[in-house]
Scaffold this active site. Structure first.
Site, PDB file in Angstrom:
ATOM      1  N   HIS A   1      -9.340   1.184   5.113  1.00 36.32           N
ATOM      2  CA  HIS A   1      -8.063   1.321   5.823  1.00 36.32           C
ATOM      3  C   HIS A   1      -8.255   2.221   7.039  1.00 36.32           C
ATOM      4  O   HIS A   1      -9.050   3.165   7.002  1.00 36.32           O
ATOM      5  CB  HIS A   1      -7.013   1.919   4.868  1.00 36.32           C
ATOM      6  CG  HIS A   1      -5.628   1.836   5.441  1.00 36.32           C
ATOM      7  ND1 HIS A   1      -5.168   2.738   6.367  1.00 36.32           N
ATOM      8  CD2 HIS A   1      -4.619   0.951   5.231  1.00 36.32           C
ATOM      9  CE1 HIS A   1      -3.922   2.402   6.709  1.00 36.32           C
ATOM     10  NE2 HIS A   1      -3.571   1.321   6.027  1.00 36.32           N
TER      11      HIS A   1
ATOM     12  N   GLU B   1      -4.941  -5.044  10.527  1.00 42.00           N
ATOM     13  CA  GLU B   1      -3.914  -4.029  10.753  1.00 42.00           C
ATOM     14  C   GLU B   1      -4.197  -3.315  12.073  1.00 42.00           C
ATOM     15  O   GLU B   1      -4.992  -2.371  12.107  1.00 42.00           O
ATOM     16  CB  GLU B   1      -3.936  -2.997   9.617  1.00 42.00           C
ATOM     17  CG  GLU B   1      -3.712  -3.592   8.245  1.00 42.00           C
ATOM     18  CD  GLU B   1      -3.136  -2.561   7.275  1.00 42.00           C
ATOM     19  OE1 GLU B   1      -2.049  -2.818   6.757  1.00 42.00           O
ATOM     20  OE2 GLU B   1      -3.752  -1.507   7.058  1.00 42.00           O
TER      21      GLU B   1
ATOM     22  N   GLU C   1      -6.609   4.560   8.152  1.00 45.08           N
ATOM     23  CA  GLU C   1      -6.393   5.997   7.890  1.00 45.08           C
ATOM     24  C   GLU C   1      -7.636   6.619   7.270  1.00 45.08           C
ATOM     25  O   GLU C   1      -7.939   7.793   7.508  1.00 45.08           O
ATOM     26  CB  GLU C   1      -5.152   6.170   6.991  1.00 45.08           C
ATOM     27  CG  GLU C   1      -3.867   5.925   7.780  1.00 45.08           C
ATOM     28  CD  GLU C   1      -2.728   5.313   6.991  1.00 45.08           C
ATOM     29  OE1 GLU C   1      -2.754   5.352   5.745  1.00 45.08           O
ATOM     30  OE2 GLU C   1      -1.798   4.767   7.637  1.00 45.08           O
TER      31      GLU C   1
ATOM     32  N   SER D   1       3.870  -2.394  10.284  1.00 44.17           N
ATOM     33  CA  SER D   1       5.321  -2.465  10.461  1.00 44.17           C
ATOM     34  C   SER D   1       5.920  -3.805  10.019  1.00 44.17           C
ATOM     35  O   SER D   1       6.826  -4.339  10.665  1.00 44.17           O
ATOM     36  CB  SER D   1       5.709  -2.149  11.909  1.00 44.17           C
ATOM     37  OG  SER D   1       5.313  -0.827  12.245  1.00 44.17           O
TER      38      SER D   1
ATOM     39  N   ASN E   1       0.867  -1.175   0.000  1.00 40.50           N
ATOM     40  CA  ASN E   1       0.000   0.000   0.000  1.00 40.50           C
ATOM     41  C   ASN E   1       0.907   1.229   0.000  1.00 40.50           C
ATOM     42  O   ASN E   1       1.548   1.518   1.007  1.00 40.50           O
ATOM     43  CB  ASN E   1      -0.893  -0.036   1.257  1.00 40.50           C
ATOM     44  CG  ASN E   1      -1.716   1.223   1.409  1.00 40.50           C
ATOM     45  OD1 ASN E   1      -1.754   2.072   0.519  1.00 40.50           O
ATOM     46  ND2 ASN E   1      -2.381   1.365   2.549  1.00 40.50           N
ATOM     47  N   TRP E   2       0.949   1.905  -1.137  1.00 42.98           N
ATOM     48  CA  TRP E   2       1.875   3.036  -1.260  1.00 42.98           C
ATOM     49  C   TRP E   2       1.297   4.334  -0.669  1.00 42.98           C
ATOM     50  O   TRP E   2       1.951   5.364  -0.692  1.00 42.98           O
ATOM     51  CB  TRP E   2       2.261   3.235  -2.735  1.00 42.98           C
ATOM     52  CG  TRP E   2       3.159   2.135  -3.252  1.00 42.98           C
ATOM     53  CD1 TRP E   2       3.639   1.055  -2.548  1.00 42.98           C
ATOM     54  CD2 TRP E   2       3.707   2.013  -4.576  1.00 42.98           C
ATOM     55  NE1 TRP E   2       4.425   0.271  -3.351  1.00 42.98           N
ATOM     56  CE2 TRP E   2       4.486   0.826  -4.601  1.00 42.98           C
ATOM     57  CE3 TRP E   2       3.599   2.762  -5.743  1.00 42.98           C
ATOM     58  CZ2 TRP E   2       5.171   0.409  -5.753  1.00 42.98           C
ATOM     59  CZ3 TRP E   2       4.277   2.333  -6.898  1.00 42.98           C
ATOM     60  CH2 TRP E   2       5.052   1.177  -6.894  1.00 42.98           C
ATOM     61  N   LYS E   3       0.070   4.280  -0.207  1.00 42.48           N
ATOM     62  CA  LYS E   3      -0.554   5.448   0.442  1.00 42.48           C
ATOM     63  C   LYS E   3      -0.359   6.687  -0.432  1.00 42.48           C
ATOM     64  O   LYS E   3      -0.388   6.584  -1.647  1.00 42.48           O
ATOM     65  CB  LYS E   3       0.003   5.609   1.855  1.00 42.48           C
ATOM     66  CG  LYS E   3      -0.148   4.314   2.673  1.00 42.48           C
ATOM     67  CD  LYS E   3       0.128   4.467   4.134  1.00 42.48           C
ATOM     68  CE  LYS E   3      -0.075   3.120   4.832  1.00 42.48           C
ATOM     69  NZ  LYS E   3       0.103   3.166   6.263  1.00 42.48           N
TER      70      LYS E   3
ATOM     71  N   GLY F   1       3.099  -1.181   4.247  1.00 35.20           N
ATOM     72  CA  GLY F   1       3.111   0.251   3.942  1.00 35.20           C
ATOM     73  C   GLY F   1       4.532   0.705   3.642  1.00 35.20           C
ATOM     74  O   GLY F   1       5.063   0.490   2.547  1.00 35.20           O
ATOM     75  N   GLY F   2       5.169   1.310   4.627  1.00 35.63           N
ATOM     76  CA  GLY F   2       6.496   1.925   4.455  1.00 35.63           C
ATOM     77  C   GLY F   2       7.503   1.061   3.708  1.00 35.63           C
ATOM     78  O   GLY F   2       8.171   1.531   2.779  1.00 35.63           O
TER      79      GLY F   2
ATOM     80  N   GLY G   1       2.972   2.011  10.927  1.00 33.58           N
ATOM     81  CA  GLY G   1       3.958   3.084  10.816  1.00 33.58           C
ATOM     82  C   GLY G   1       4.669   3.414  12.115  1.00 33.58           C
ATOM     83  O   GLY G   1       5.323   4.454  12.230  1.00 33.58           O
TER      84      GLY G   1
HETATM   85  P1  13P Z   1       3.348   0.233   7.685  1.00 33.84           P
HETATM   86  O1  13P Z   1       3.853  -1.031   7.031  1.00 33.84           O
HETATM   87  O2  13P Z   1       4.076   1.455   7.235  1.00 33.84           O
HETATM   88  O3  13P Z   1       3.281   0.083   9.173  1.00 33.84           O
HETATM   89  O4  13P Z   1       1.837   0.448   7.179  1.00 33.84           O
HETATM   90  C1  13P Z   1       0.947  -0.597   7.227  1.00 33.84           C
HETATM   91  C2  13P Z   1      -0.270  -0.224   6.473  1.00 33.84           C
HETATM   92  O5  13P Z   1      -1.007   0.658   6.875  1.00 33.84           O
HETATM   93  C3  13P Z   1      -0.551  -0.925   5.201  1.00 33.84           C
HETATM   94  O6  13P Z   1      -1.833  -0.666   4.754  1.00 33.84           O
END
Ligand code: 13P
Length: 251
Positions: free
Chosen positions: A97, A169, A99, A215, A11-13, A236-237, A175
């Protein structure tokens, strides 16, 4: 024994312009060209979907979007529909998600509308669920997840043409560098699979992939993936850099 093909999803957000996304996708495609028996998905921002779709066309990487709206078209400024995502080359769409729930007012009801729309249109929805740190501290993890899954998937129909992915998640692990422990993850995933069984029956519960997100890094991926009810990761990251994402895919 797991009979589900693992899915490692990135997920590149809200990261990467079109050219940055295209570069990353190209590098990733080279780094994972040897991979077999694992499904791979990347979800760039909407603006980069079409360009990335071209690049990954003949690779085993699939394309996902990060959200959709339930109407096909109309006066809904700023929204994107399922047919638009399909035309841009998407097979998957991430829905609900944390967020989006936290910053953009998503509720279980709007998540449910999006999930049903995605599925009916032929996209594979990835329903994200997870508790906050306070909810976990207050022993509410399982009631929160129960509600998110039951309401989020209400009146969804699964059959041989309509599948689903769930991503657990925990909000406190996103993050933050804090990963849920293997015991915590397995306990929740087994609980989620039981919920799926109640709602959709044994066959669909067994066929549905439940990913862990929060993470996930190259150095913790293999430990998580070894757990019986973990069928992949939503990253994510660490998915933003081709090298670290490829290392996770090679867990
Ligand atoms: P991180 O891997 O950066 O913790 O993010 C997870 C995430 O929200 C994937 O959708």
């Amino acid at each position: 024994m797991k009979n589900r093909v693992p899915l490692i999803a990135g997920n590149w957000k809200m990261f990467k312009t079109i050219s940055e996304a295209a570069d990353t996708a190209k590098q990733l495609a080279n780094l994972v060209s040897d991979v077999e028996d694992i499904d791979i998905m990347i979800a760039p921002p909407f603006t980069a979907l079409a360009a990335v779709s071209e690049i990954i066309r003949d690779t085993r990487i699939d394309l996902g979007a990060q959200n959709l709206f339930w109407e096909k078209e109309g006066a809904f400024t700023g929204e994107i529909s399922a047919p638009m995502l399909i035309a841009a080359g998407c097979q998957y769409v991430i829905i609900g998600h944390s967020e989006r729930r936290q910053y953009f007012g998503e509720t279980d009801e709007t998540v449910n509308q999006r999930i049903k729309t995605a599925s009916t249109a032929g996209l594979i929805p990835i329903l994200c669920v997870g508790e906050t740190e306070t909810q976990r501290d207050d022993q509410k993890t399982f009631s929160v997840l129960d509600k998110q899954v039951t309401k989020g998937l209400e009146s969804l129909i699964l059959d041989e043409h309509h599948s689903l992915v769930i991503a657990y998640e925990p909000v406190w692990a996103i993050g933050t560098g804090k990963t849920a422990s293997p015991d915590q993850v397995q306990e929740v995933h087994a609980f989620l699979r039981d919920l799926l069984e109640k709602q959709f029956g044994n066959m669909h519960a067994n066929a549905t992939r439940i990913l862990y997100g929060g993470s996930v890094k190259p150095d913790n991926a293999s430990e998580l993936m070894a757990l019986p009810d973990i069928d992949g990761a939503l990253v994510g990251g660490a998915s933003l850099k081709p090298d670290s994402f490829a290392r996770i895919i090679h867990f």
